[in-house]
Design an enzyme around this catalytic site. Sequence first.
Site, PDB file in Angstrom:
ATOM      1  N   GLN A  35      24.503  44.710  45.010  1.00  0.00           N
ATOM      2  CA  GLN A  35      24.659  45.815  45.956  1.00  0.00           C
ATOM      3  C   GLN A  35      23.557  45.816  47.019  1.00  0.00           C
ATOM      4  OE1 GLN A  35      27.251  48.365  44.895  1.00  0.00           O
ATOM      5  NE2 GLN A  35      27.201  48.746  47.092  1.00  0.00           N
TER       6      GLN A  35
ATOM      7  N   LYS B 222      24.579  43.244  49.525  1.00  0.00           N
ATOM      8  CA  LYS B 222      25.825  43.691  50.181  1.00  0.00           C
ATOM      9  C   LYS B 222      25.522  44.791  51.203  1.00  0.00           C
ATOM     10  CE  LYS B 222      29.041  44.701  47.282  1.00  0.00           C
ATOM     11  NZ  LYS B 222      30.006  45.325  46.357  1.00  0.00           N
TER      12      LYS B 222
ATOM     13  N   LYS C 156      22.887  51.223  41.159  1.00  0.00           N
ATOM     14  CA  LYS C 156      24.163  51.266  40.412  1.00  0.00           C
ATOM     15  C   LYS C 156      23.933  52.104  39.171  1.00  0.00           C
ATOM     16  CE  LYS C 156      28.377  49.632  40.571  1.00  0.00           C
ATOM     17  NZ  LYS C 156      29.255  49.341  41.716  1.00  0.00           N
TER      18      LYS C 156
ATOM     19  N   ASP D  69      33.340  53.633  40.986  1.00  0.00           N
ATOM     20  CA  ASP D  69      33.510  52.210  40.632  1.00  0.00           C
ATOM     21  C   ASP D  69      34.568  52.235  39.524  1.00  0.00           C
ATOM     22  OD1 ASP D  69      32.277  49.372  41.037  1.00  0.00           O
ATOM     23  OD2 ASP D  69      32.327  49.557  38.870  1.00  0.00           O
TER      24      ASP D  69
ATOM     25  N   THR E 229      37.821  49.500  50.460  1.00  0.00           N
ATOM     26  CA  THR E 229      37.443  48.203  49.883  1.00  0.00           C
ATOM     27  C   THR E 229      38.595  47.217  50.017  1.00  0.00           C
ATOM     28  OG1 THR E 229      36.083  49.426  48.321  1.00  0.00           O
ATOM     29  CG2 THR E 229      36.423  47.094  47.858  1.00  0.00           C
TER      30      THR E 229
ATOM     31  N   ASN F 162      41.825  50.720  42.161  1.00  0.00           N
ATOM     32  CA  ASN F 162      41.612  51.083  43.573  1.00  0.00           C
ATOM     33  C   ASN F 162      41.570  49.864  44.506  1.00  0.00           C
ATOM     34  OD1 ASN F 162      39.230  51.424  45.746  1.00  0.00           O
ATOM     35  ND2 ASN F 162      40.489  53.256  45.665  1.00  0.00           N
TER      36      ASN F 162
ATOM     37  N   SER G 179      31.577  54.466  52.668  1.00  0.00           N
ATOM     38  CA  SER G 179      30.654  55.417  52.032  1.00  0.00           C
ATOM     39  C   SER G 179      29.501  55.721  52.969  1.00  0.00           C
ATOM     40  CB  SER G 179      30.098  54.840  50.727  1.00  0.00           C
ATOM     41  OG  SER G 179      30.981  55.084  49.666  1.00  0.00           O
TER      42      SER G 179
HETATM   43  P1  NDP Z   1      39.488  50.623  38.878  1.00  0.00           P
HETATM   44  O1  NDP Z   1      38.951  51.264  37.665  1.00  0.00           O
HETATM   45  O2  NDP Z   1      40.212  51.449  39.859  1.00  0.00           O
HETATM   46  O3  NDP Z   1      40.436  49.383  38.469  1.00  0.00           O
HETATM   47  C1  NDP Z   1      39.960  48.339  37.687  1.00  0.00           C
HETATM   48  C2  NDP Z   1      41.085  47.381  37.443  1.00  0.00           C
HETATM   49  O4  NDP Z   1      40.574  46.239  36.759  1.00  0.00           O
HETATM   50  C3  NDP Z   1      42.183  47.930  36.550  1.00  0.00           C
HETATM   51  O5  NDP Z   1      43.390  47.330  36.890  1.00  0.00           O
HETATM   52  C4  NDP Z   1      41.714  47.502  35.151  1.00  0.00           C
HETATM   53  O6  NDP Z   1      42.749  47.422  34.191  1.00  0.00           O
HETATM   54  C5  NDP Z   1      41.189  46.134  35.457  1.00  0.00           C
HETATM   55  N1  NDP Z   1      40.146  45.766  34.480  1.00  0.00           N
HETATM   56  C6  NDP Z   1      39.012  46.448  34.181  1.00  0.00           C
HETATM   57  N2  NDP Z   1      38.328  45.825  33.221  1.00  0.00           N
HETATM   58  C7  NDP Z   1      39.048  44.730  32.894  1.00  0.00           C
HETATM   59  C8  NDP Z   1      38.875  43.679  31.987  1.00  0.00           C
HETATM   60  N3  NDP Z   1      37.799  43.634  31.190  1.00  0.00           N
HETATM   61  N4  NDP Z   1      39.837  42.709  31.941  1.00  0.00           N
HETATM   62  C9  NDP Z   1      40.922  42.756  32.762  1.00  0.00           C
HETATM   63  N5  NDP Z   1      41.132  43.732  33.638  1.00  0.00           N
HETATM   64  C10 NDP Z   1      40.218  44.693  33.713  1.00  0.00           C
HETATM   65  O7  NDP Z   1      38.233  49.889  39.568  1.00  0.00           O
HETATM   66  P2  NDP Z   1      38.074  49.402  41.061  1.00  0.00           P
HETATM   67  O8  NDP Z   1      39.357  48.912  41.585  1.00  0.00           O
HETATM   68  O9  NDP Z   1      37.319  50.454  41.793  1.00  0.00           O
HETATM   69  O10 NDP Z   1      37.054  48.187  40.880  1.00  0.00           O
HETATM   70  C11 NDP Z   1      37.484  46.862  40.625  1.00  0.00           C
HETATM   71  C12 NDP Z   1      36.369  45.892  40.946  1.00  0.00           C
HETATM   72  O11 NDP Z   1      35.985  46.037  42.328  1.00  0.00           O
HETATM   73  C13 NDP Z   1      35.084  46.073  40.160  1.00  0.00           C
HETATM   74  O12 NDP Z   1      34.458  44.814  40.004  1.00  0.00           O
HETATM   75  C14 NDP Z   1      34.226  46.936  41.094  1.00  0.00           C
HETATM   76  O13 NDP Z   1      32.841  46.822  40.826  1.00  0.00           O
HETATM   77  C15 NDP Z   1      34.593  46.306  42.423  1.00  0.00           C
HETATM   78  N6  NDP Z   1      34.350  47.128  43.603  1.00  0.00           N
HETATM   79  C16 NDP Z   1      34.913  48.370  43.734  1.00  0.00           C
HETATM   80  C17 NDP Z   1      34.709  49.101  44.877  1.00  0.00           C
HETATM   81  C18 NDP Z   1      35.400  50.395  45.123  1.00  0.00           C
HETATM   82  O14 NDP Z   1      35.275  50.920  46.240  1.00  0.00           O
HETATM   83  N7  NDP Z   1      36.139  50.943  44.182  1.00  0.00           N
HETATM   84  C19 NDP Z   1      33.803  48.623  45.939  1.00  0.00           C
HETATM   85  C20 NDP Z   1      33.348  47.261  45.750  1.00  0.00           C
HETATM   86  C21 NDP Z   1      33.588  46.576  44.603  1.00  0.00           C
HETATM   87  P3  NDP Z   1      42.880  48.594  33.086  1.00  0.00           P
HETATM   88  O15 NDP Z   1      43.456  49.762  33.825  1.00  0.00           O
HETATM   89  O16 NDP Z   1      43.766  48.014  32.052  1.00  0.00           O
HETATM   90  O17 NDP Z   1      41.483  48.850  32.578  1.00  0.00           O
END
Ligand code: NDP
Length: 453
Positions: A117, A120, A132, A172, A215, A246, A385
């Site tokens: 972060q 970034k 974080k 997150d 994102t 997300n 943000s």
């Molecule tokens: P969400 O919680 O909205 O979604 C996470 C997704 O990843 C879900 O589909 C979840 O499935 C899946 N997932 C989580 N853990 C695992 C795992 N161990 N194996 C397989 N699938 C998994 O999170 P975000 O979309 O916000 O974040 C996703 C990624 O993007 C993360 O790495 C986060 O750090 C990064 N990120 C997010 C930002 C944001 O603005 N939200 C900004 C920048 C980076 P399930 O529902 O089954 O758990």
Amino acid sequence: MKKKQDNTQDIVEFMSYLNDKNPNEPEFQQAVKEVVEVLIPFINENPKYQNNKILERMTEPERIITFRVAWVDDSRNIQINRGYRIELNSAIGPYKGGLRFHPSVNQSILKFLGFEQVLKNALTGLPLGGGKGGSDFNPKEKSDNEIMTFCQAFMSELYRHIGHNTDIPAGDIGVGSKEIGYLFGQYKKLKNEFTGSLTGKSPGWGGSLIRTQATGYGNIYFVQNMLDTINEVLDNKTVVISGSGNVAQYTAEKALQSDAKVLTMSDSSGYIYIDGGLTTEILEFILDLKNNKRGRIKEVANKFKNVKFFADEKPWKVKADIVLPCATQNELDVEDAKIIVSNKTICISEGANMPCTIDAVNEFQKAKILFSPGKASNAGGVVVSGLEMVQNSVRYSWTSETVEEKLMEIMNNIHDLCVEYGTLKDGYIDYVKGSNIAGFVKVADAMIAQGVV
Ligand code: NDP
């Protein structure tokens, strides 16, 4: 570190120092290794960074806060979770970074995320330091009341350490607009002030338009920039996306708006293959399923005839022009990367943080395929943000068009920085090198100017 002919030796020495200081933290070690492989050769050419021990200081968080979160569930059982906030670096602005609620959360994962972060946030050009936080709390299968109770207990300790000029958390994994609402409500009650102490708020009470989409949209703008460098466009390209949270949702939405054909989405139970590509109708179903019903991705296949579900599998075998990992760290390894290369994929852009292992990244770069690390391509979230913080400071809201325009401009700037610092002699753009050096220079120069603190 002394200047040597052979950078490899320095990298081994630095990693041995770092690993000794941070034992049992594999994700943090991995994230730092990826960065120092690029930075040490650069530092060896620029002695001012060596003399100030910048790498050693950047890899030592300014502050680590851990705390007990005790709360009572709906069955009146007392539950204990561990809360964290890791404040990595404040050289260019207040700490900024998300909160993650997931059972896997530990110090190593949060240090890796915080370290990424810092670089970034520097790339965005906004005055944002890096941090974080989160908890090993699992929001799955919890009632709304339990989620609210947990968020209130978590904030009852965290509020002492954050604030709009100090540290501004966001969402997150596991922390979406609902959780941000409960966290903000408790912060406001305890501090008796309405300030931009958290981002990702709803637009009706201090949030920015486009934050939810930022994102994912930013990821696709970045892909468009990458494709531009090889005279390609998104139109009609096939796309594999992992995740359905997300980042995945709005990556898919913008890909769809750009006339690309999205073939897959996934969650931790498996992936869906969409014959003929994602449609607005299917995407709307997924958004409702994931955001309102906390459902499983399999249900999409139950509803639509052209959708097939593959249990416990990842989508990397599906042949596509573009691959966008948007779920979680280390979800794509070297064997997956070999398949992707053999499928003649032209572009991989990380929507998640560190979804590709170091060996997988090496495989893509060896094949000279466009590859972008998350710290560049998923910066859109923190960009908006940052814009939310600006709007909160002046107590004003911009239109979605204004926010999206600024988001696009900043994503374009990040791409320009990657090209500036990452173009190799043969013309290949090494986005890992470009993003790490560009982010590092900004933070390192500020640290040097501010003295040894
Ligand atoms: P969400 O919680 O909205 O979604 C996470 C997704 O990843 C879900 O589909 C979840 O499935 C899946 N997932 C989580 N853990 C695992 C795992 N161990 N194996 C397989 N699938 C998994 O999170 P975000 O979309 O916000 O974040 C996703 C990624 O993007 C993360 O790495 C986060 O750090 C990064 N990120 C997010 C930002 C944001 O603005 N939200 C900004 C920048 C980076 P399930 O529902 O089954 O758990």
